[in-house]
Design an enzyme around this catalytic site. Sequence first.
Site, PDB file in Angstrom:
ATOM      1  N   PHE A 215     -13.662   8.685 -34.877  1.00 43.57           N
ATOM      2  CA  PHE A 215     -14.759   8.468 -36.069  1.00 43.57           C
ATOM      3  C   PHE A 215     -14.796   7.349 -36.473  1.00 43.57           C
ATOM      4  CE2 PHE A 215     -11.297  11.648 -36.443  1.00 43.57           C
ATOM      5  CZ  PHE A 215     -12.050  13.049 -35.640  1.00 43.57           C
ATOM      6  N   ASP A 217     -16.034   4.443 -38.124  1.00 48.16           N
ATOM      7  CA  ASP A 217     -16.220   4.438 -40.126  1.00 48.16           C
ATOM      8  C   ASP A 217     -16.640   2.625 -40.205  1.00 48.16           C
ATOM      9  OD1 ASP A 217     -14.053   3.324 -39.332  1.00 48.16           O
ATOM     10  OD2 ASP A 217     -12.658   5.140 -41.767  1.00 48.16           O
ATOM     11  N   ASP A 285      -7.536   7.353 -33.162  1.00 42.80           N
ATOM     12  CA  ASP A 285      -8.080   7.308 -34.716  1.00 42.80           C
ATOM     13  C   ASP A 285      -7.218   7.060 -35.517  1.00 42.80           C
ATOM     14  OD1 ASP A 285     -11.364   6.896 -35.754  1.00 42.80           O
ATOM     15  OD2 ASP A 285      -9.793   8.395 -37.150  1.00 42.80           O
TER      16      ASP A 285
END
Length: 309
Positions: A215, A217, A285
């Site tokens: 993910f 970010d 992650d």
Amino acid sequence: MDAEAVRASSAWVVRHASHVSINPSGIEKVLDQLGGNVPMIRWDFEGIHYFDDGPLTVQYLLVLDALNFCFWPDGELEYDHLAAGLTRALLADKSVFSASRLKRITGLGLRKMLGWPKELPLEDERARLLQEVGIELEKNFEGQAANLVTSANGSAVTLVKLVTRHFPGFRDHSVYKGHQIFLYKRAQIFVGDLWGAFKGQGFGAFRDIGAITMFADNFVPAVLRHLGILSYSSSLSSIVDACKELPSGSEEEVEIRACAIIAVEKLRELLRYKFGKEILSVQLDWWLWSSGKPSDEILPYHRTKTIYY
């Protein structure tokens, strides 16, 4: 577009990147130091999320991931405040996330729901995105996020497609050197949260969970850089280390996120071929994110005002 588009377009960025690079030797060094034994982090290791093993948890997670972005401008606000604040609100009122209420929420109403004493970063956008969730759930899924998940028929890839099709606020993409790049952080983390919360069963059962990427970010790339897996150009390093803002959609911002995605894919590949370990990008992650949290050293991360992460 699906998770494969995330991989393919991110790989294109890596091949054409000017500011960020992936260090294969850094990947090997990290895994050698671990002996190939990546710690498995359980979902909700912090103990801050709502879970009742039913549809209300699905509703909670969609609301959570609709709001899971841009905490840094506040200076005090963190993801934990969001997750825990939404949990408290739901425990106090089980109808607080009903579609009919979400579609009417205001920025001030959201602030009060979370119990946050001051204006939230991008507060009006957060309210708009919740309104969008309420409107779409009511229009297409009888008000229930659980119906959205069920309609994916156990496919993580299909659920990402459904989320990005029905909720424009989840369409996390950029144009980089003339090419459209798909990153889909919040759409994919919704799938990951479901899988983790329900332990791969029920609403979290996805036969293709391996298709989901990490993910992208601003924190996991900082961890990858700290580990020596990502390298930044001197100009980008000076911006990030000085806590200066990177514009949303800039080459540097897209490269950081796309290179993080492919770096985690390379970690996963090396674990498979060198150590015989099958570990999901979702799990990598979670390990990277959690490993950076307890550190006394505050890792420099890129700062971008965005609704995508």
